[in-house]
Design a protein around this motif. Structure first.
Motif, PDB file in Angstrom:
ATOM      1  N   ASP A   1       0.854  -1.063  -0.135  1.00 52.55           N
ATOM      2  CA  ASP A   1      -0.023   0.107   0.023  1.00 52.55           C
ATOM      3  C   ASP A   1       0.931   1.125  -0.050  1.00 52.55           C
ATOM      4  O   ASP A   1       0.297   2.266  -0.303  1.00 52.55           O
ATOM      5  CB  ASP A   1      -0.852   0.137   1.318  1.00 52.55           C
ATOM      6  N   THR A   2       2.070   1.009   0.316  1.00 52.51           N
ATOM      7  CA  THR A   2       3.052   2.157   0.233  1.00 52.51           C
ATOM      8  C   THR A   2       2.942   2.862  -1.123  1.00 52.51           C
ATOM      9  O   THR A   2       3.065   2.336  -2.316  1.00 52.51           O
ATOM     10  CB  THR A   2       4.512   1.823   0.470  1.00 52.51           C
ATOM     11  N   ALA A   3       2.670   4.442  -1.052  1.00 49.05           N
ATOM     12  CA  ALA A   3       2.467   5.248  -2.111  1.00 49.05           C
ATOM     13  C   ALA A   3       2.317   6.535  -2.083  1.00 49.05           C
ATOM     14  O   ALA A   3       1.904   6.731  -0.788  1.00 49.05           O
ATOM     15  CB  ALA A   3       1.297   4.512  -3.277  1.00 49.05           C
ATOM     16  N   VAL A   4       2.332   7.449  -2.886  1.00 46.91           N
ATOM     17  CA  VAL A   4       1.787   8.699  -2.633  1.00 46.91           C
ATOM     18  C   VAL A   4       0.285   8.695  -2.983  1.00 46.91           C
ATOM     19  O   VAL A   4      -0.082   8.225  -4.232  1.00 46.91           O
ATOM     20  CB  VAL A   4       2.549   9.887  -3.493  1.00 46.91           C
ATOM     21  N   TYR A   5      -0.430   9.199  -2.058  1.00 42.77           N
ATOM     22  CA  TYR A   5      -2.109   9.117  -2.351  1.00 42.77           C
ATOM     23  C   TYR A   5      -2.480  10.343  -2.713  1.00 42.77           C
ATOM     24  O   TYR A   5      -2.171  11.580  -1.913  1.00 42.77           O
ATOM     25  CB  TYR A   5      -2.590   8.519  -0.912  1.00 42.77           C
ATOM     26  N   TYR A   6      -3.333  10.479  -3.683  1.00 46.99           N
ATOM     27  CA  TYR A   6      -3.762  11.891  -4.327  1.00 46.99           C
ATOM     28  C   TYR A   6      -5.436  11.848  -4.034  1.00 46.99           C
ATOM     29  O   TYR A   6      -5.961  10.640  -4.358  1.00 46.99           O
ATOM     30  CB  TYR A   6      -3.475  12.040  -5.589  1.00 46.99           C
ATOM     31  N   CYS A   7      -5.907  12.899  -3.893  1.00 50.63           N
ATOM     32  CA  CYS A   7      -7.425  12.824  -3.938  1.00 50.63           C
ATOM     33  C   CYS A   7      -7.588  13.883  -5.301  1.00 50.63           C
ATOM     34  O   CYS A   7      -6.962  14.733  -5.700  1.00 50.63           O
ATOM     35  CB  CYS A   7      -8.451  13.551  -2.910  1.00 50.63           C
ATOM     36  N   ALA A   8      -8.632  13.253  -5.954  1.00 48.75           N
ATOM     37  CA  ALA A   8      -9.188  14.025  -7.206  1.00 48.75           C
ATOM     38  C   ALA A   8     -10.574  14.483  -7.369  1.00 48.75           C
ATOM     39  O   ALA A   8     -11.459  13.389  -6.624  1.00 48.75           O
ATOM     40  CB  ALA A   8      -8.741  13.110  -8.333  1.00 48.75           C
TER      41      ALA A   8
END
Length: 124
Positions: free
Chosen positions: A90-97
């Motif tokens: 699940d490691t990642a950069v999370y973005y909302c759009a």
């Protein structure tokens, strides 16, 4: 001007939990879909979860079903992503759009408004 502010990322051990927040300004949630995407190093951006403010319908990627929960507080113009049982993958950069559409769409190119991203790191 539509603005999205993502927050809540951090470092957590496998099995732990985090709650991401996406605070929106410049628009109201009515008739918008809000989607969380993530992008891990060397991988394409993928849709994780979406909520339609029109009818509250949701979408989850198979990889997070049963572990992540998306919710919306329309009074606060904020969408949350509760992430439980986190895994190293699940490691990642999370973005909302956000996009003014009434249904959830998992294609990143469909979204015009993006937050700045928040880093989630899950250690094994």
């Amino acid at each position: 001007e539509v603005q999205l502010q993502a927050s809540g990322g951090g470092l957590v051990q496998a099995g732990g939990s985090l709650r991401l927040s996406c605070a929106a300004s410049g628009f109201t949630f009515d008739d918008y879909a809000i989607t969380w995407f993530r992008q891990a190093p060397g991988k394409e951006r993928e849709a994780v979860s979406c909520i339609s403010s029109t009818d509250g319908s949701t979408y989850y990627a198979d990889s997070v079903k049963g572990r992540f929960t998306i919710s919306s507080d329309n009074a606060k113009n904020t969408v949350y992503l509760q992430m439980n049982s986190l895994k190293p993958e699940d490691t990642a950069v999370y973005y909302c759009a956000a996009e003014r559409i009434t249904i959830c769409v998992s294609i990143a190119a469909m979204y015009e408004s993006w937050g700045q991203g928040t880093l989630v790191t899950v250690s094994s």
